[in-house]
Design a protein around this motif. Structure first.
Motif, mmCIF file in Angstrom:
data_model
loop_
_atom_site.group_PDB
_atom_site.id
_atom_site.type_symbol
_atom_site.label_atom_id
_atom_site.label_comp_id
_atom_site.label_asym_id
_atom_site.label_seq_id
_atom_site.Cartn_x
_atom_site.Cartn_y
_atom_site.Cartn_z
ATOM 1 N N GLU A 35 0.818 -1.212 0.000
ATOM 2 C CA GLU A 35 0.000 0.000 0.000
ATOM 3 C C GLU A 35 0.857 1.270 0.000
ATOM 4 N N THR A 36 2.174 1.141 0.319
ATOM 5 C CA THR A 36 3.041 2.328 0.382
ATOM 6 C C THR A 36 3.797 2.511 -0.933
ATOM 7 N N VAL A 37 4.752 1.631 -1.181
ATOM 8 C CA VAL A 37 5.556 1.634 -2.402
ATOM 9 C C VAL A 37 5.801 0.169 -2.782
ATOM 10 N N PRO A 154 9.623 3.354 -5.924
ATOM 11 C CA PRO A 154 8.694 3.068 -7.017
ATOM 12 C C PRO A 154 7.245 2.986 -6.542
ATOM 13 N N THR A 155 6.359 3.687 -7.216
ATOM 14 C CA THR A 155 4.937 3.586 -6.882
ATOM 15 C C THR A 155 4.141 2.904 -8.002
ATOM 16 N N THR A 156 4.835 2.491 -9.065
ATOM 17 C CA THR A 156 4.189 1.677 -10.112
ATOM 18 C C THR A 156 5.169 0.576 -10.527
ATOM 19 N N GLY A 175 -0.759 -2.598 -10.047
ATOM 20 C CA GLY A 175 -1.213 -1.226 -10.295
ATOM 21 C C GLY A 175 -0.498 -0.243 -9.383
ATOM 22 N N PRO A 176 -0.857 1.043 -9.495
ATOM 23 C CA PRO A 176 -0.189 2.071 -8.673
ATOM 24 C C PRO A 176 -0.480 1.856 -7.186
ATOM 25 N N THR A 177 0.509 2.192 -6.338
ATOM 26 C CA THR A 177 0.300 2.039 -4.896
ATOM 27 C C THR A 177 -0.551 3.191 -4.372
ATOM 28 N N GLY A 178 -1.144 3.005 -3.195
ATOM 29 C CA GLY A 178 -2.079 3.998 -2.669
ATOM 30 C C GLY A 178 -1.414 5.127 -1.905
ATOM 31 N N VAL A 179 -0.734 4.801 -0.816
ATOM 32 C CA VAL A 179 -0.182 5.828 0.080
ATOM 33 C C VAL A 179 0.906 6.638 -0.622
ATOM 34 N N GLY A 180 1.867 5.955 -1.243
ATOM 35 C CA GLY A 180 2.862 6.642 -2.051
ATOM 36 C C GLY A 180 4.157 6.984 -1.349
ATOM 37 N N VAL A 181 4.159 7.126 -0.041
ATOM 38 C CA VAL A 181 5.427 7.236 0.709
ATOM 39 C C VAL A 181 5.537 5.996 1.599
ATOM 40 N N GLY A 201 3.579 6.772 6.386
ATOM 41 C CA GLY A 201 2.133 6.700 6.140
ATOM 42 C C GLY A 201 1.249 6.812 7.360
ATOM 43 N N ILE A 202 1.726 6.401 8.528
ATOM 44 C CA ILE A 202 0.971 6.596 9.783
ATOM 45 C C ILE A 202 1.527 7.857 10.452
ATOM 46 N N THR A 203 0.646 8.818 10.759
ATOM 47 C CA THR A 203 1.107 10.130 11.232
ATOM 48 C C THR A 203 1.363 10.129 12.740
ATOM 49 N N ALA A 204 2.128 11.129 13.199
ATOM 50 C CA ALA A 204 2.392 11.293 14.638
ATOM 51 C C ALA A 204 1.078 11.455 15.403
ATOM 52 N N GLU A 205 0.125 12.156 14.784
ATOM 53 C CA GLU A 205 -1.183 12.358 15.425
ATOM 54 C C GLU A 205 -1.895 11.019 15.642
ATOM 55 N N GLN A 206 -1.829 10.137 14.646
ATOM 56 C CA GLN A 206 -2.462 8.817 14.790
ATOM 57 C C GLN A 206 -1.784 8.005 15.886
ATOM 58 N N LEU A 207 -0.451 8.074 15.948
ATOM 59 C CA LEU A 207 0.292 7.317 16.973
ATOM 60 C C LEU A 207 -0.049 7.837 18.363
ATOM 61 N N ALA A 208 -0.258 9.160 18.469
ATOM 62 C CA ALA A 208 -0.529 9.778 19.772
ATOM 63 C C ALA A 208 -1.862 9.307 20.354
#
Ligand code: TXA
Ligand code: MG
Length: 357
Positions: A35-37, A154-156, A175-181, A201-208
């Motif tokens: 889902e990332t690369v 690579p994202t594709t 196919g192309p990946t979703g998140v991209g980083v 892909g998982i943000t600091a806010e989500q981890l908090a």
């Protein structure tokens, strides 16, 4: 190249995945979507296979690989029991773009995977093709991003082909990946706090929402080009390399949009006068402000997920048109902006210009 972009339940798709899994079991290396690369997979227990991943990428051997699993039961084979927070983070974010640094069980994986660290980075990707492939191979899969070292991830499948054709056994094209980083790499401590070693892909806010406190590895904020011996080294070895870089000279520019555009257009017209090819990476709100040979959109500033999704393809496009002078707009560092700025600054060798209003 196996095309598995269609229905996962199609017999043909499963046949392709079985073929790719058999190659992995055989010690060959195969690229596959997450889902990332795209990742470049190898049986993590097989030293020869893992060595061929480093060789195909041209990757320094002191930079450890992430191990991918299809289910939690697989972890028992190569990690020691994990702390409570690690376990809660897995419950919350797996499958997904979160890599946890876990205690490695001695003599379980090839030593080349963890570069002798005594720990191992592990994640469960949120992609049906990746999960099927890992389950079919029935082993932990070591997989760095499937690019030549130093190139944008690579994202594709065609990005993978550009970089690694002839060096690997095959590419599973989902196919192309979703998140991209790439995934966020974290260390979860016994006291309930988390250190981010690589934003993703998982943000600091989500981890908090799960951890008592979220810190950024101090080594991350240091410019690796200008560091002296007293500066903290990044804990994630990969973070010390200039990376993701296009062939042209990239600079990141921060400031009020009109001031940034005025500065960049001035620099671009001087560059054009010298005969350079120019490119800009900008948010959709500001595309009309720039005069360059190519202006690539990172999507709207209101939706940074779009910028993450587009970033690496845009950097590769700069190479395709032969851009030698490239400017990119900075974005706010909250949410996914942290990962985007981390990748942009690395791609720019930490050249950032602050434009006064
Ligand atoms: O999204 C992703 O994570 C992608 C997909 C393919 O899963 N993979 C990926 O792998 O980005 P790679 O090898 O390009 O990046 C792995 C990062 C590097 O920065 C590496 O230094 C760090 O994770 N890492 C791996 N094992 C580690 C460990 N034991 N301790 C600290 N950092 C580690
Ligand atoms: Mg990588």
């Amino acid at each position: 190249i196996w095309d598995v972009t269609g229905d996962m339940n199609k017999e043909e798709t499963m046949e392709h995945l079985k073929e790719a899994a058999a190659l992995l079991q055989d010690g060959s290396i195969v690229a596959f979507p997450t889902e990332t690369v795209y990742g470049l997979g190898a049986d993590a227990r097989n030293t020869a296979a893992v060595e061929s991943v480093f060789a195909a990428k041209g990757r320094p051997s002191d930079n450890p690989l992430i191990v991918h699993v299809a289910n939690r039961a697989q972890l028992d084979g190569f990690t020691e029991p994990v702390n409570e927070l690690s376990s809660r983070l897995m419950d919350t974010f797996w499958p997904g773009p979160l890599t946890l640094i876990l205690p490695l069980k001695q003599k379980s994986l090839s030593e080349k995977v963890s570069a002798g660290l005594g720990t191992v980075g592990v994640r469960m990707p949120d992609h049906p093709v990746a999960l099927e492939l890992i389950a079919a191979a029935d082993c932990p899969i070591a997989a760095p991003s499937a690019n030549r070292s130093g190139r944008p991830s690579p994202t594709t499948a065609s990005h993978v082909r550009e970089d690694l054709m002839g060096r690997i056994a095959g590419i599973v094209d989902g196919g192309p990946t979703g998140v991209g980083v790439e995934s966020t790499v974290v260390e979860a401590h016994d006291d309930g706090t988390v250190t981010i070693l690589r934003p993703g892909g998982i943000t600091a806010e989500q981890l908090a929402e799960v951890a008592a406190e979220v810190r950024l590895d101090p080594g991350l904020t240091v410019d690796p080009v200008k560091t002296d011996a007293s500066s903290p080294a990044p804990r994630s070895p990969g973070m010390k390399y200039t990376h993701y870089a296009p062939k042209g000279e990239l600079r990141v520019v921060q400031g009020a949009p009109d001031a940034v555009a005025a500065y960049v257009n001035g620099a671009l017209s001087a560059a054009a006068a010298r005969g350079e090819r120019t490119a800009v990476l900008a948010f959709s709100e500001h595309l009309h402000l720039y005069r360059a040979d190519a202006v690539y959109s990172l999507g709207s500033l209101e939706r940074l997920a779009e910028a993450a999704h587009r970033l690496y393809a845009a950097l590769r496009s700069c190479d395709e048109i032969g851009a030698s002078v490239i400017y990119a707009e900075a974005c706010p560092r909250d949410g996914l902006g942290d990962a985007i700025m981390n990748r942009l600054l690395k791609a720019a060798g930490h050249q950032i210009i602050h434009v006064a209003e």
